[in-house]
Scaffold this motif. Structure first.
Motif, mmCIF file in Angstrom:
data_model
loop_
_atom_site.group_PDB
_atom_site.id
_atom_site.type_symbol
_atom_site.label_atom_id
_atom_site.label_comp_id
_atom_site.label_asym_id
_atom_site.label_seq_id
_atom_site.Cartn_x
_atom_site.Cartn_y
_atom_site.Cartn_z
ATOM 1 N N VAL A 164 0.817 -1.111 0.202
ATOM 2 C CA VAL A 164 -0.034 -0.014 -0.006
ATOM 3 C C VAL A 164 0.837 0.893 -0.085
ATOM 4 N N VAL A 165 0.619 1.817 -1.156
ATOM 5 C CA VAL A 165 1.436 3.412 -0.890
ATOM 6 C C VAL A 165 0.130 4.562 -1.081
ATOM 7 N N SER A 166 0.682 5.811 0.428
ATOM 8 C CA SER A 166 -0.086 6.416 1.068
ATOM 9 C C SER A 166 -0.237 7.704 0.000
ATOM 10 N N ALA A 167 -1.295 8.413 0.409
ATOM 11 C CA ALA A 167 -0.738 9.750 -0.820
ATOM 12 C C ALA A 167 -1.576 10.263 0.399
ATOM 13 N N GLY A 168 -1.383 11.677 -0.077
ATOM 14 C CA GLY A 168 -2.431 12.746 -0.097
ATOM 15 C C GLY A 168 -1.442 13.617 0.878
ATOM 16 N N GLY A 169 -1.066 15.075 1.607
ATOM 17 C CA GLY A 169 -0.549 15.415 2.235
ATOM 18 C C GLY A 169 0.872 15.160 2.907
ATOM 19 N N TYR A 170 1.872 14.935 2.012
ATOM 20 C CA TYR A 170 3.173 14.224 2.442
ATOM 21 C C TYR A 170 3.965 16.100 1.843
ATOM 22 N N ALA A 171 4.354 16.125 2.667
ATOM 23 C CA ALA A 171 5.037 16.948 2.398
ATOM 24 C C ALA A 171 6.508 17.585 2.490
ATOM 25 N N ASP A 172 6.805 16.047 3.159
ATOM 26 C CA ASP A 172 8.341 16.240 3.870
ATOM 27 C C ASP A 172 8.633 15.134 5.308
ATOM 28 N N SER A 173 9.251 14.993 5.745
ATOM 29 C CA SER A 173 10.108 13.342 6.225
ATOM 30 C C SER A 173 8.980 13.600 6.963
ATOM 31 N N ARG A 174 8.316 14.472 7.788
ATOM 32 C CA ARG A 174 7.570 14.152 9.100
ATOM 33 C C ARG A 174 6.208 13.090 8.632
ATOM 34 N N GLY A 175 6.064 13.568 7.410
ATOM 35 C CA GLY A 175 4.921 12.794 6.595
ATOM 36 C C GLY A 175 5.134 11.283 6.329
ATOM 37 N N THR A 176 6.256 11.490 5.528
ATOM 38 C CA THR A 176 6.690 9.689 5.455
ATOM 39 C C THR A 176 7.089 8.949 6.744
ATOM 40 N N LYS A 177 7.975 9.273 8.071
ATOM 41 C CA LYS A 177 7.518 8.645 8.574
ATOM 42 C C LYS A 177 6.477 8.226 9.605
ATOM 43 N N ALA A 178 5.360 9.200 9.167
ATOM 44 C CA ALA A 178 3.395 8.596 9.293
ATOM 45 C C ALA A 178 2.777 7.840 8.906
ATOM 46 N N ALA A 179 3.519 7.875 7.221
ATOM 47 C CA ALA A 179 2.711 7.287 6.343
ATOM 48 C C ALA A 179 3.200 5.724 7.160
ATOM 49 N N PHE A 180 4.992 5.729 7.927
ATOM 50 C CA PHE A 180 4.865 4.633 8.115
ATOM 51 C C PHE A 180 4.432 3.669 8.640
ATOM 52 N N ALA A 181 4.397 4.839 9.929
ATOM 53 C CA ALA A 181 3.790 4.900 10.777
ATOM 54 C C ALA A 181 2.033 3.494 10.606
ATOM 55 N N LEU A 182 1.409 4.203 10.119
ATOM 56 C CA LEU A 182 0.486 3.884 9.256
ATOM 57 C C LEU A 182 0.003 2.826 8.919
ATOM 58 N N GLY A 183 1.616 2.418 8.579
ATOM 59 C CA GLY A 183 1.778 0.622 7.739
ATOM 60 C C GLY A 183 1.620 0.775 6.553
#
Length: 302
Positions: A164-183
């Motif tokens: 699963v690739v997550s899209a929508g709202g990712y602007a920097d590495s904080r978002g990348t970490k959040a995406a991985f935290a969401l699975g």
């Protein structure tokens, strides 16, 4: 190894969004050269234009890249024929169900990653044979669904076994970490790449993204059943006026004809369609794609 990197043969699990007009061969190749996966956006372009873009990208990179096919396009069948002939590494699809194409794409050795906005669609695409899905939240630019990235991503992760690739709202590495935290196994990024050195969008378009504030990315077209997120300007205000007055879907859609070209090519930031996501307010500089990709994975383990 990260499942998306393994599936696509890339260094970083980041996919550049298929933004109509914006995602040209130049941008796709630059993102692929930076270690991600670049996508050429077919948008509403005819098949011969898409073929030219694929051939051009091959002169600019020897890395894997893909094509995003918007299934609402009147040329989608012809575009898919070209894609099957040209065999880019990946096809992403948006604004529709690609089920009827999946078997032939897989026979051609092309990976298929549909953009989905619900758990039901994710399950359907896995059953149809998709290699991965792109779960796109309503924060994204362009055509959108209703669920936010924060709630859509973990539900899709729980519902399917494919990456699963997550899209929508990712602007920097904080978002990348959040995406991985969401699975999620990776992220798709659109708006940030508008403000890349290699993107050939008009400077006015790029500057509009850089100047955007938190509430500037608004949604129009909900009354037509095809909502779109873009930066607030004269065009979006006219859309909102027509919708408030109960104008027909045809009248509303007619207003948008040529809007992307006016913004991307002509630099008309008032009467053009400045498609961008809510993350626009977090974009502050124009950088090469190589720096942007590295910034997304700063201090991130994957």
């Amino acid at each position: 190894m990260n499942r998306i990197c393994e599936l696509l043969g890339i260094e970083y699990p980041i996919i550049q969004g298929g933004m109509a007009w914006v995602a040209t061969a130049e941008l796709a190749a630059a993102v692929s050269n930076a270690g991600g996966l670049g996508l050429i956006a077919a948008g509403g372009a005819p098949a011969d234009v898409v073929r030219e873009q694929i051939k051009k990208a091959r002169t600019l990179t020897d890395k894997p890249f893909g094509v995003n096919v918007m299934l609402m396009s009147p040329f989608s069948d012809e575009v898919m024929e070209v894609v099957i002939e040209e065999k880019p590494a990946v096809v992403a699809t948006g604004a529709g169900n690609p089920g009827k194409y999946i078997e032939r794409l897989k026979e051609a050795g092309i990976k298929i990653m549909p953009v989905i906005a619900s758990v039901a669609m994710a399950k359907r695409m896995e059953k149809a044979g998709a290699d991965a899905v792109i779960a796109e939240g309503t924060e994204a630019g362009g055509h959108i669904g209703e669920l936010t990235t924060m709630v859509l991503t973990p539900q899709v992760v729980d519902a399917v076994s494919i990456p699963v690739v997550s899209a929508g709202g990712y602007a920097d590495s904080r978002g990348t970490k959040a995406a991985f935290a969401l699975g999620a196994d990776g992220i798709q990024v659109g708006t940030r790449f508008i403000c890349s050195t290699e993107c050939i969008a008009h400077e006015n378009y790029k500057n509009a993204v850089l100047k955007a504030k938190d509430r500037d990315a608004v949604v129009t077209g909900r009354s037509t059943g095809a909502p779109v997120r873009a930066l607030r300007n004269k065009l979006t205000k006219e859309y909102q006026r027509l919708e408030k007055e109960g104008a027909s879907a045809e009248e509303i859609e007619e207003l948008g004809v040529g809007g992307l070209r006016r913004a991307f090519q002509d630099g008309d930031i008032e009467n053009g369609s400045l498609m961008a996501g809510q993350s626009a307010a977090m974009v502050h500089e124009i950088q090469p794609c190589s720096e942007i990709v590295k910034d997304y994975f700063k201090d991130v383990e994957f």
